[in-house]
Enzyme design. Sequence first.
Site, PDB file in Angstrom:
ATOM      1  CE  LYS A 111      -4.258  -1.572  -0.370  1.00 29.70           C
ATOM      2  NZ  LYS A 111      -4.646  -2.980   1.422  1.00 29.70           N
ATOM      3  CE  LYS A 194      -8.498 -13.762  -6.543  1.00 29.74           C
ATOM      4  NZ  LYS A 194      -8.591 -14.390  -4.933  1.00 29.74           N
ATOM      5  CE  LYS A 197     -13.842  -5.731  -4.150  1.00 27.49           C
ATOM      6  NZ  LYS A 197     -14.542  -7.159  -3.631  1.00 27.49           N
TER       7      LYS A 197
HETATM    8  P1  ADP Z   1     -11.931  -9.416  -5.097  1.00 31.34           P
HETATM    9  O1  ADP Z   1     -10.598 -10.357  -5.310  1.00 31.34           O
HETATM   10  O2  ADP Z   1     -12.959  -9.629  -6.111  1.00 31.34           O
HETATM   11  O3  ADP Z   1     -11.492  -7.859  -4.700  1.00 31.34           O
HETATM   12  P2  ADP Z   1     -12.403  -9.624  -2.450  1.00 31.34           P
HETATM   13  O4  ADP Z   1     -10.906  -9.914  -2.149  1.00 31.34           O
HETATM   14  O5  ADP Z   1     -13.036  -8.677  -1.153  1.00 31.34           O
HETATM   15  O6  ADP Z   1     -12.687 -10.581  -3.552  1.00 31.34           O
HETATM   16  O7  ADP Z   1     -12.602 -10.889  -1.610  1.00 31.34           O
HETATM   17  C1  ADP Z   1     -13.482 -11.629  -0.430  1.00 31.34           C
HETATM   18  C2  ADP Z   1     -13.552 -12.857  -0.265  1.00 31.34           C
HETATM   19  O8  ADP Z   1     -14.338 -13.479  -1.581  1.00 31.34           O
HETATM   20  C3  ADP Z   1     -11.895 -13.764   0.126  1.00 31.34           C
HETATM   21  O9  ADP Z   1     -12.453 -14.475   1.762  1.00 31.34           O
HETATM   22  C4  ADP Z   1     -11.670 -14.277  -1.238  1.00 31.34           C
HETATM   23  O10 ADP Z   1     -11.631 -15.050  -0.385  1.00 31.34           O
HETATM   24  C5  ADP Z   1     -12.799 -14.435  -1.884  1.00 31.34           C
HETATM   25  N1  ADP Z   1     -13.118 -14.544  -2.657  1.00 31.34           N
HETATM   26  C6  ADP Z   1     -12.809 -13.793  -4.022  1.00 31.34           C
HETATM   27  N2  ADP Z   1     -12.602 -14.415  -4.971  1.00 31.34           N
HETATM   28  C7  ADP Z   1     -13.070 -15.350  -5.370  1.00 31.34           C
HETATM   29  C8  ADP Z   1     -12.833 -16.055  -6.520  1.00 31.34           C
HETATM   30  N3  ADP Z   1     -12.849 -16.150  -7.695  1.00 31.34           N
HETATM   31  N4  ADP Z   1     -12.874 -17.697  -5.874  1.00 31.34           N
HETATM   32  C9  ADP Z   1     -13.188 -18.384  -4.795  1.00 31.34           C
HETATM   33  N5  ADP Z   1     -13.285 -17.058  -3.656  1.00 31.34           N
HETATM   34  C10 ADP Z   1     -13.343 -16.186  -4.235  1.00 31.34           C
END
Ligand code: ADP
Length: 331
Positions: A111, A194, A197
């Site tokens: 960060k 994966k 967002k």
């Molecule tokens: P992003 O990757 O969209 O920023 P976050 O990091 O906010 O999502 O993730 C929030 C929760 O969702 C975490 O517990 C993360 O492990 C889970 N998560 C996010 N994307 C995936 C995915 N593609 N498959 C499985 N779990 C996910």
Amino acid sequence: MEIVLSGIRPTGNLHLGNYFGAVRNFVKMQDEANCFFFIADYHSLTTHPKPDDLHARVKQVLVEYLAAGLDPEKSTLYVQSDLQETAELYLFLNMNAYMGELERVTTFKEKARKQPDNVNAGLLTYPSLMAADILIHKAHKVPVGKDQEQHLEMTRTFARRFNRMYQEDYFPIPQAFNFGEELVKVPGLDGSGKMGKSEGEGNAIFLSDDPKTIRKKVMRAVTDSGPTEPNQSKPEAIENLFTMLRIMSTPDAYNFFDEQYNNCTIRYGDLKKHLAEEIVHFTDPIRNRILELGNNEQYISKVARLGAEKARESGRKTVNEVREIIGFKSF
Ligand code: ADP
Ligand code: TRP
């Protein structure tokens, strides 16, 4: 009963990855443990000191988690800033948190690199705020993704240090909790990696997407020109589509398309159409609940107030005890 706690950053809408990777497991855990889930709005100030529409974002997250199945009667579902005692525990923990160890945290270094003009003390002490969130309810288990493990390790350090410093076996040492076999990684639609967002446009399907958007996103998912030899292995983009099929559809449908792949008769368009309908079928009731709850201001306020009340009951008790342990006394 075991205490489970997790924090949710108010960033963006829930996608299928969040649902199958995290939220679905939260929903199940509500029946097995004393669960606390909160929206980490204090934390968002470390990167966004003047957030746009903070309240609207927090509300949207609350609405989507409720729509996805979190139950305010079973769990304590609250907004971090409604539990102001968190800030006091954060202060106490910071008195025994050292510059050196905070500076070594990977997320801090990342960060600091990303926002060189705003390397604020909140960013540095992000782990002590997170520790305060966890310790304020004396949580035993914290379901978080891999990226949060170092923060959790810091929480354990702070808890042990507090217990040693004040010679009292007060805080339980919280453990990271992953869902083991149930852990699913949902792939994105752009052919690699994966669902997330912050990936490219169209990579993620949100629970709030309408059927038209979902169909469009799925139909545009990356594929190739098709298999040329029987039983050849699948490249990543195709494997990803099959993984989605496995998550969203029936074993019969999966086997049907798998067989077609193996004998080179597959038409990706058919697979995608089927997949899109399965996703629509799954998300539609959730999306309707999101719309309904989003318009029910009164219910959302009631949920937030109930959560705040339950969180305060638990949090105040801890902070009062901590004050006493440290030696603060009222006159
Ligand atoms: P992003 O990757 O969209 O920023 P976050 O990091 O906010 O999502 O993730 C929030 C929760 O969702 C975490 O517990 C993360 O492990 C889970 N998560 C996010 N994307 C995936 C995915 N593609 N498959 C499985 N779990 C996910
Ligand atoms: N740092 C977590 C994240 O980025 C959110 C969070 C804040 C959290 N406080 C927490 C998670 C306490 C678990 C427990 O996702």
